[in-house]
Scaffold this motif. Structure first.
Motif, PDB file in Angstrom:
ATOM      1  N   ILE A   1      10.790   2.709  -8.118  1.00 26.10           N
ATOM      2  CA  ILE A   1      10.377   3.783  -7.220  1.00 26.10           C
ATOM      3  C   ILE A   1      11.594   4.452  -6.598  1.00 26.10           C
ATOM      4  CG2 ILE A   1       9.157   4.289  -5.060  1.00 26.10           C
ATOM      5  CD1 ILE A   1       7.195   2.037  -5.866  1.00 26.10           C
ATOM      6  N   ALA A   2      12.566   3.646  -6.191  1.00 25.31           N
ATOM      7  CA  ALA A   2      13.793   4.203  -5.610  1.00 25.31           C
ATOM      8  C   ALA A   2      14.547   5.043  -6.629  1.00 25.31           C
ATOM      9  CB  ALA A   2      14.675   3.078  -5.091  1.00 25.31           C
ATOM     10  N   LYS A   3      14.580   4.586  -7.867  1.00 22.73           N
ATOM     11  CA  LYS A   3      15.277   5.340  -8.920  1.00 22.73           C
ATOM     12  C   LYS A   3      14.580   6.675  -9.174  1.00 22.73           C
ATOM     13  CE  LYS A   3      16.967   4.927 -13.685  1.00 22.73           C
ATOM     14  NZ  LYS A   3      16.969   4.082 -14.921  1.00 22.73           N
ATOM     15  N   SER A   4      13.265   6.657  -9.197  1.00 19.96           N
ATOM     16  CA  SER A   4      12.504   7.883  -9.408  1.00 19.96           C
ATOM     17  C   SER A   4      12.725   8.862  -8.261  1.00 19.96           C
ATOM     18  CB  SER A   4      11.010   7.565  -9.535  1.00 19.96           C
ATOM     19  OG  SER A   4      10.257   8.728  -9.723  1.00 19.96           O
ATOM     20  N   ALA A   5      12.959   8.329  -7.062  1.00 21.95           N
ATOM     21  CA  ALA A   5      13.140   9.182  -5.884  1.00 21.95           C
ATOM     22  C   ALA A   5      14.568   9.687  -5.733  1.00 21.95           C
ATOM     23  CB  ALA A   5      12.734   8.424  -4.625  1.00 21.95           C
TER      24      ALA A   5
ATOM     25  N   ASN B   1      16.408  11.755  -7.302  1.00 21.48           N
ATOM     26  CA  ASN B   1      16.610  13.192  -7.484  1.00 21.48           C
ATOM     27  C   ASN B   1      15.663  14.034  -6.640  1.00 21.48           C
ATOM     28  OD1 ASN B   1      18.679  12.692  -9.228  1.00 21.48           O
ATOM     29  ND2 ASN B   1      17.693  13.523 -11.040  1.00 21.48           N
ATOM     30  N   ILE B   2      15.007  13.403  -5.675  1.00 22.44           N
ATOM     31  CA  ILE B   2      14.184  14.162  -4.727  1.00 22.44           C
ATOM     32  C   ILE B   2      15.085  14.514  -3.544  1.00 22.44           C
ATOM     33  CG2 ILE B   2      12.107  14.207  -3.314  1.00 22.44           C
ATOM     34  CD1 ILE B   2      10.899  12.086  -5.113  1.00 22.44           C
ATOM     35  N   LEU B   3      15.443  15.780  -3.442  1.00 22.62           N
ATOM     36  CA  LEU B   3      16.467  16.215  -2.499  1.00 22.62           C
ATOM     37  C   LEU B   3      15.985  16.177  -1.054  1.00 22.62           C
ATOM     38  CD1 LEU B   3      17.761  19.276  -4.560  1.00 22.62           C
ATOM     39  CD2 LEU B   3      18.663  16.937  -4.554  1.00 22.62           C
ATOM     40  N   VAL B   4      14.733  16.489  -0.848  1.00 21.84           N
ATOM     41  CA  VAL B   4      14.075  16.339   0.451  1.00 21.84           C
ATOM     42  C   VAL B   4      12.786  15.590   0.172  1.00 21.84           C
ATOM     43  CG1 VAL B   4      13.099  17.485   2.469  1.00 21.84           C
ATOM     44  CG2 VAL B   4      15.003  18.550   1.244  1.00 21.84           C
ATOM     45  N   ASN B   5      12.562  14.498   0.869  1.00 22.95           N
ATOM     46  CA  ASN B   5      11.433  13.638   0.503  1.00 22.95           C
ATOM     47  C   ASN B   5      10.614  13.268   1.734  1.00 22.95           C
ATOM     48  OD1 ASN B   5       9.632  11.847  -0.585  1.00 22.95           O
ATOM     49  ND2 ASN B   5      11.148  10.628  -1.679  1.00 22.95           N
ATOM     50  N   ASP B   6       9.498  13.980   1.909  1.00 23.26           N
ATOM     51  CA  ASP B   6       8.590  13.721   3.033  1.00 23.26           C
ATOM     52  C   ASP B   6       7.406  12.843   2.654  1.00 23.26           C
ATOM     53  OD1 ASP B   6      10.113  15.219   4.770  1.00 23.26           O
ATOM     54  OD2 ASP B   6       8.805  16.980   4.750  1.00 23.26           O
ATOM     55  N   LEU B   7       7.504  12.120   1.536  1.00 23.63           N
ATOM     56  CA  LEU B   7       6.355  11.322   1.106  1.00 23.63           C
ATOM     57  C   LEU B   7       5.990  10.244   2.126  1.00 23.63           C
ATOM     58  CD1 LEU B   7       6.818  10.909  -2.761  1.00 23.63           C
ATOM     59  CD2 LEU B   7       5.054  12.209  -1.556  1.00 23.63           C
ATOM     60  N   GLU B   8       6.988   9.665   2.777  1.00 25.71           N
ATOM     61  CA  GLU B   8       6.662   8.644   3.778  1.00 25.71           C
ATOM     62  C   GLU B   8       5.957   9.264   4.984  1.00 25.71           C
ATOM     63  OE1 GLU B   8       8.971   5.367   4.699  1.00 25.71           O
ATOM     64  OE2 GLU B   8       9.930   5.190   2.735  1.00 25.71           O
ATOM     65  N   LYS B   9       6.329  10.504   5.340  1.00 25.27           N
ATOM     66  CA  LYS B   9       5.602  11.207   6.404  1.00 25.27           C
ATOM     67  C   LYS B   9       4.153  11.438   5.984  1.00 25.27           C
ATOM     68  CE  LYS B   9       9.474  13.914   8.294  1.00 25.27           C
ATOM     69  NZ  LYS B   9       9.972  15.299   8.515  1.00 25.27           N
ATOM     70  N   ALA B  10       3.984  11.850   4.732  1.00 23.43           N
ATOM     71  CA  ALA B  10       2.623  12.075   4.229  1.00 23.43           C
ATOM     72  C   ALA B  10       1.823  10.779   4.246  1.00 23.43           C
ATOM     73  CB  ALA B  10       2.674  12.662   2.824  1.00 23.43           C
ATOM     74  N   TRP B  11       2.452   9.683   3.859  1.00 23.96           N
ATOM     75  CA  TRP B  11       1.777   8.385   3.870  1.00 23.96           C
ATOM     76  C   TRP B  11       1.377   7.992   5.300  1.00 23.96           C
ATOM     77  CZ3 TRP B  11      -1.270   5.306   1.657  1.00 23.96           C
ATOM     78  CH2 TRP B  11      -1.414   3.978   2.073  1.00 23.96           C
ATOM     79  N   GLY B  12       2.183   8.356   6.276  1.00 24.79           N
ATOM     80  CA  GLY B  12       1.821   8.069   7.659  1.00 24.79           C
ATOM     81  C   GLY B  12       0.461   8.639   8.019  1.00 24.79           C
ATOM     82  N   PHE B  13       0.141   9.810   7.459  1.00 25.98           N
ATOM     83  CA  PHE B  13      -1.184  10.391   7.678  1.00 25.98           C
ATOM     84  C   PHE B  13      -2.223   9.778   6.739  1.00 25.98           C
ATOM     85  CE2 PHE B  13      -4.264  13.507   6.049  1.00 25.98           C
ATOM     86  CZ  PHE B  13      -5.083  13.567   7.172  1.00 25.98           C
ATOM     87  N   ILE B  14      -1.934   9.745   5.454  1.00 33.75           N
ATOM     88  CA  ILE B  14      -2.928   9.307   4.467  1.00 33.75           C
ATOM     89  C   ILE B  14      -3.320   7.847   4.688  1.00 33.75           C
ATOM     90  CG2 ILE B  14      -3.252   8.826   1.986  1.00 33.75           C
ATOM     91  CD1 ILE B  14      -1.749  11.419   1.413  1.00 33.75           C
TER      92      ILE B  14
ATOM     93  N   GLN C   1       0.834  -1.205   0.000  1.00 32.87           N
ATOM     94  CA  GLN C   1       0.000   0.000   0.000  1.00 32.87           C
ATOM     95  C   GLN C   1       0.870   1.257   0.000  1.00 32.87           C
ATOM     96  OE1 GLN C   1      -3.450   0.131   2.675  1.00 32.87           O
ATOM     97  NE2 GLN C   1      -3.099  -2.024   3.123  1.00 32.87           N
ATOM     98  N   LYS C   2       1.920   1.252   0.820  1.00 36.80           N
ATOM     99  CA  LYS C   2       2.807   2.406   0.884  1.00 36.80           C
ATOM    100  C   LYS C   2       3.530   2.615  -0.445  1.00 36.80           C
ATOM    101  CE  LYS C   2       6.942   2.355   2.750  1.00 36.80           C
ATOM    102  NZ  LYS C   2       8.062   2.303   3.722  1.00 36.80           N
ATOM    103  N   LEU C   3       4.033   1.545  -1.038  1.00 38.59           N
ATOM    104  CA  LEU C   3       4.765   1.665  -2.298  1.00 38.59           C
ATOM    105  C   LEU C   3       3.862   2.207  -3.399  1.00 38.59           C
ATOM    106  CD1 LEU C   3       6.895  -1.614  -2.213  1.00 38.59           C
ATOM    107  CD2 LEU C   3       7.770   0.723  -2.064  1.00 38.59           C
ATOM    108  N   LEU C   4       2.611   1.764  -3.409  1.00 35.11           N
ATOM    109  CA  LEU C   4       1.681   2.258  -4.421  1.00 35.11           C
ATOM    110  C   LEU C   4       1.442   3.754  -4.234  1.00 35.11           C
ATOM    111  CD1 LEU C   4      -0.170   1.684  -6.793  1.00 35.11           C
ATOM    112  CD2 LEU C   4      -1.991   1.141  -5.169  1.00 35.11           C
ATOM    113  N   PHE C   5       1.261   4.193  -3.000  1.00 37.23           N
ATOM    114  CA  PHE C   5       1.106   5.628  -2.742  1.00 37.23           C
ATOM    115  C   PHE C   5       2.336   6.404  -3.208  1.00 37.23           C
ATOM    116  CE2 PHE C   5       2.344   9.153   0.033  1.00 37.23           C
ATOM    117  CZ  PHE C   5       1.340  10.047  -0.258  1.00 37.23           C
ATOM    118  N   LEU C   6       3.519   5.906  -2.886  1.00 35.93           N
ATOM    119  CA  LEU C   6       4.744   6.601  -3.287  1.00 35.93           C
ATOM    120  C   LEU C   6       4.818   6.742  -4.799  1.00 35.93           C
ATOM    121  CD1 LEU C   6       7.386   4.953  -0.897  1.00 35.93           C
ATOM    122  CD2 LEU C   6       6.240   7.161  -0.638  1.00 35.93           C
ATOM    123  N   GLU C   7       4.428   5.689  -5.501  1.00 32.52           N
ATOM    124  CA  GLU C   7       4.476   5.750  -6.960  1.00 32.52           C
ATOM    125  C   GLU C   7       3.456   6.742  -7.513  1.00 32.52           C
ATOM    126  OE1 GLU C   7       5.013   3.062 -10.862  1.00 32.52           O
ATOM    127  OE2 GLU C   7       5.656   2.468  -8.880  1.00 32.52           O
ATOM    128  N   MET C   8       2.242   6.718  -6.995  1.00 36.44           N
ATOM    129  CA  MET C   8       1.221   7.631  -7.487  1.00 36.44           C
ATOM    130  C   MET C   8       1.607   9.078  -7.208  1.00 36.44           C
ATOM    131  SD  MET C   8      -0.785   5.517  -8.850  1.00 36.44           S
ATOM    132  CE  MET C   8      -1.888   6.773  -9.411  1.00 36.44           C
TER     133      MET C   8
END
Length: 453
Positions: free
Chosen positions: A224-228, A230-243, A185-192
């Motif tokens: 997903i890791a490759k796409s990430a 070049n993300i210099l600061v990445n709070d997507l996992e924090k966002a997923w913690g809420f979503i 579920q988390k990986l799918l959110f990160l990709e979307m």
């Protein structure tokens, strides 16, 4: 009495158009004249089909002359003049700010010597004024043709993403009631979310098949890791913690570009609906032609109609596109996708001033479970387009919004100088690796902050 904006703004200097080391300088010297020339060309193409005795033709020629005069002003670094009162609510704000800057600088600011954020917003407001004062061109989108041509050129990417997303929706429907693996579920959110973040066709090569089973495979995690990378600061996992804990909520998108990026944003929004994290998606477009490619309310309708038009996109198999547009129209018709423009988005104000200058909008956004700010301009406005040290914490850089009662997620590919939140030493590493890293769109930042706590 002049409004003292310094009491509302960031306590550090703004980026100025006179700074030849910043991206502001080539913007005013090179980019703006090109944009205005393209605007003149667009108008010529449009009026060429009008009859010679048409009142609309005469008005169109007058608008072309106005754009040409604006271009001359800009290229010759003339002083910025007050916006003519065309009846719109934002005129007072633009003119108050112009008066503020003139008094602050002790001179009349010019195109090449003003605060970049204000000057750039002022450019598009001056253009808009030429149309609001007309009778026959009030609703004309000067940039519609460009947005349409660009979207058409992304046909292959649109169809590929539609196919993959259709597979995901069917996968979700066939497994209703089944508890999914938390990591999947988390990986799918990160990709979307990354589809929405990058928002352009070149990044589709990084995507996996959008199903829970495929995304758990090694190659899915690697993509997903490759796409990430070049993300210099990445709070997507924090966002997923809420979503991940949100069910049937309201999520707002403060939109950026039309075309493929809007398409990608709608994919992300639909994923949030289909997974029941959201019950309502609120889209915030701009009121008028803004920064060339920004989404207007009509662009959402254009996106739907272009996807439905068998002559606009012509894949061999239209079933994926037809399935997607049917899904979107269903969500829209049943009120799960809402379009809510506000004139504040096309003012020169940074979002530091949002609680003061748009209290009703601010109150509405407080009702949202999450407000997603898309793109570079929204990032500039969130941070006040100020010359922060690039290690400045995000909560310092967004000022009042850090304690405003909003839960926010900023998805930004870097196309302007302002940058914050970097770890110590990273700026220097990037300067060595790619001197234009802050402005070339190859790097991104994602910031999440919960001011509802």
């Amino acid at each position: 009495m002049t409004v003292d904006f310094s009491k509302l703004d960031a306590p550090v200097p703004f980026y100025l158009t006179s700074d030849k080391k910043s991206f502001a300088w080539p913007s005013v010297v090179e980019r703006y004249p090109i944009i205005l020339t393209q605007a003149i060309d667009d108008m010529h193409r449009t009026i060429s089909s009008l009859q010679s005795d048409s009142p609309k033709l005469a008005e169109g020629k007058k608008i072309i002359a106005g754009i040409a005069a604006l271009k001359h002003e800009e290229q010759h670094d003339r002083v910025l003049t007050p916006i003519l009162d065309d009846g719109d609510a934002d005129v007072k704000d633009y003119n108050n700010e112009l008066k503020y800057w003139n008094e602050k600088e002790g001179r009349e600011i010019t195109w090449f010597s003003g605060p970049w954020l204000y000057v750039e917003c002022y450019l598009y407001r001056r253009l808009h004024s030429l149309f609001t004062q007309s009778e026959h061109w009030k609703s004309y989108d000067l940039f519609h043709r460009q947005k349409t041509d660009t979207f058409r050129s992304s046909a292959a990417a649109v169809n590929e993403l539609a196919v993959r997303f259709g597979e995901l929706v069917r996968d979700l429907e066939s497994h209703k009631g089944v508890t999914r693996d938390a990591e999947a579920q988390k990986l799918l959110f990160l990709e979307m979310a990354q589809i929405s973040l990058w928002g352009n066709a070149t990044d589709l090569s990084l995507l996996t098949n959008l199903s829970y089973e495929d995304i758990q495979k090694l190659q899915g995690k690697e993509a997903i890791a490759k796409s990430a990378a070049n993300i210099l600061v990445n709070d997507l996992e924090k966002a997923w913690g809420f979503i991940s804990q949100l069910k049937g909520g309201r999520i707002d998108f403060v939109l950026d570009n039309a075309g493929f990026e809007l398409f990608a944003d709608l994919i992300f929004a639909t994923y949030l609906l289909e997974t029941n994290h959201a019950q309502t998606i609120v889209l915030h477009p701009k009121d008028f032609g803004w920064f060339v490619s920004d989404v207007l309310p009509a662009d959402v309708a254009h996106c739907f109609s272009q996807l439905r038009d068998s002559t606009f996109f012509t894949p061999e198999d239209r079933s994926a596109l037809d399935f997607l547009i049917e899904r979107w129209m269903e969500h829209y018709a049943e009120g799960r996708i809402v379009i809510r423009p506000n004139h504040f988005w096309t003012t020169g104000h940074s979002y530091w001033r949002l609680p003061t200058y748009a209290p009703e909008l601010h109150a509405d956004l407080q009702e949202s479970d999450l407000v997603i700010f898309k793109g570079d301009l929204n990032f500039r406005k969130l941070t006040g387009d100020a010359m922060w040290p690039r290690t400045t914490p995000w909560t310092d850089a967004i000022g009042p919004l850090a304690t405003s009662g909003l839960r926010t997620l900023s998805l930004r590919t870097a196309k302007a100088d302002v940058m914050v939140g970097l770890r110590e030493g990273l700026e220097e590493e990037l300067d060595q690796k790619d001197p234009k890293w802050a402005v070339n769109g190859k790097f991104a930042v994602v910031f999440y902050h919960d001011a509802k706590k």
